[in-house]
Write a protein that holds these residues in place. Structure first.
Motif, short mmCIF file in Angstrom:
data_model
loop_
_atom_site.label_atom_id
_atom_site.label_comp_id
_atom_site.label_asym_id
_atom_site.label_seq_id
_atom_site.Cartn_x
_atom_site.Cartn_y
_atom_site.Cartn_z
N ASP A 1 0.51 25.45 -33.57
CA ASP A 1 0.47 23.98 -32.79
C ASP A 1 1.12 24.30 -31.44
O ASP A 1 1.69 23.42 -30.86
CB ASP A 1 1.15 22.92 -33.23
N CYS A 2 1.06 25.62 -31.01
CA CYS A 2 1.84 25.80 -29.64
C CYS A 2 0.88 25.71 -28.57
O CYS A 2 -0.56 25.88 -28.46
CB CYS A 2 2.85 27.21 -29.78
N ASP A 3 1.36 26.00 -27.30
CA ASP A 3 0.52 25.92 -26.07
C ASP A 3 -0.48 27.05 -26.08
O ASP A 3 -1.67 26.77 -25.51
CB ASP A 3 1.35 25.68 -24.85
N THR B 1 1.24 19.86 -27.74
CA THR B 1 1.55 21.10 -28.04
C THR B 1 3.23 21.30 -27.94
O THR B 1 3.71 20.69 -26.91
CB THR B 1 0.89 22.13 -27.57
N ALA C 1 -3.44 26.71 -28.51
CA ALA C 1 -4.40 25.65 -28.01
C ALA C 1 -5.44 26.36 -26.94
O ALA C 1 -6.34 26.03 -27.02
CB ALA C 1 -3.61 24.39 -27.24
N SER D 1 -3.89 22.01 -23.14
CA SER D 1 -2.79 21.91 -23.66
C SER D 1 -1.70 21.04 -22.75
O SER D 1 -1.72 21.22 -21.74
CB SER D 1 -1.94 23.18 -23.96
N SER E 1 2.17 19.58 -22.92
CA SER E 1 3.38 19.83 -23.87
C SER E 1 4.62 18.78 -23.09
O SER E 1 4.69 18.92 -21.97
CB SER E 1 3.82 21.17 -23.76
N TYR F 1 -8.53 24.56 -25.96
CA TYR F 1 -8.31 23.06 -25.58
C TYR F 1 -7.29 22.92 -24.57
O TYR F 1 -6.88 24.12 -24.06
CB TYR F 1 -7.52 22.75 -26.88
N MET G 1 3.49 28.66 -19.81
CA MET G 1 3.54 28.60 -21.33
C MET G 1 4.64 29.07 -21.74
O MET G 1 5.19 30.11 -21.26
CB MET G 1 2.30 28.73 -21.75
N LYS H 1 -4.87 18.90 -26.92
CA LYS H 1 -4.13 19.06 -28.01
C LYS H 1 -2.61 18.82 -27.46
O LYS H 1 -2.39 19.45 -26.26
CB LYS H 1 -3.98 20.41 -28.51
#
Length: 261
Positions: free
Chosen positions: A227-229, A188, A232, A239, A241, A237, A100, A186
């Motif tokens: 809202d970033c990895d 992300t 999440a 993630s 991207s 959640y 990430m 999500k």
């Protein structure tokens, strides 16, 4: 039958690769080409200073001695497949540990996907985030959520529904939980990773210095919209991207033109 090319920077015998094979073998023909040993954090590196040997382990299963994931994708696409029979999808993973934020630039897992999209093949990188220096993985993690997720995503892509333009790939990170505890998916952005300097100095019996680079904790700068990895994953959640290979800082072009003149 649809074809998926697999690689894994943890090596051809990685438990994450075995989990990936289990998840995807019911939906496509799998061709596996992976490094002979762990190549974590090798980035998007291509071996140019020595020849590489493609060793067959089994039907549709190969390893490359001291090769990187980039080598694996590059060599296999250009030697194992005829032009009209290129794989429909490349999947790199399941990696042991997160990929990430800016760690994507270090990642051999992400690099396998990068090379695929450079060659015009849709690609996904998938990583299993873990706790406590990955002792949960070593103690028999079942990859249930990762397997469920990658099968779902692969089916959508094989149905002709890859959502990204050329030279872009999906980077998936799976929280260290079971499917029943997952809050969903999500979409992300890559987060802002904060780095330490975890190096350990040692002396060998001859008094010569050497260093081990350690594992940095997953610390990040909070994003304004959460809202970033990283965020999440923290919230349980999955993630996903979208990552592009064009690293140009377009916002700075005009500033740089003014600066240089």
């Amino acid at each position: 039958m649809k074809q998926i090319l697999l690689t894994n920077d943890d090596g051809f015998d990685a438990i994450g690769l075995k989990a990936l094979i289990e998840a995807l073998s019911p939906i496509a023909r799998l061709i596996i080409v992976a490094p002979a040993k762990n190549k974590s954090a090798c980035g998007h590196s291509l071996t140019l200073d020595r020849p590489l040997k493609l060793d067959k382990i089994d039907d549709d299963f190969y390893k490359i001695d001291d090769g990187t994931p980039t080598d694996c994708i590059f060599i296999s696409l250009n030697n194992l497949f005829k032009e009209e029979y290129k794989p429909d999808l490349v999947i790199s993973g399941i990696n042991i540990g997160a990929n990430m934020g800016e760690d994507i630039t270090y990642s051999g897992t992400a690099a396998g996907a990068m090379e695929a999209v450079l060659q015009g093949i849709p690609a996904v990188a998938i990583s299993q985030v873990c706790r406590d220096k990955c002792n949960d993985i070593k103690n028999g993690w079942d990859f249930a959520l990762a397997k469920e997720t990658i099968a779902k995503i692969a089916k959508k892509i094989l149905d002709g529904n890859f959502p990204l333009e050329e030279r872009k790939f999906l980077n998936i990170n799976i929280p260290p939980i079971q499917p029943k505890d997952c809050n969903g998916i999500k979409i992300t952005k890559a987060g802002y990773r904060e780095y330490g300097n975890d190096t350990h100095r040692h002396l060998n019996p001859r008094g010569e210095e050497f260093y081990w680079i350690g594992l940095h904790p997953l610390i990040w700068k909070e994003s304004q919209n959460k809202d970033c990895d990283f965020e999440a994953i923290k919230a349980n959640y999955i993630s996903i991207s979208p990552i592009k290979l064009d690293m140009t800082s377009y916002d700075d072009i005009k500033n740089l033109e003014n600066w240089i003149n």
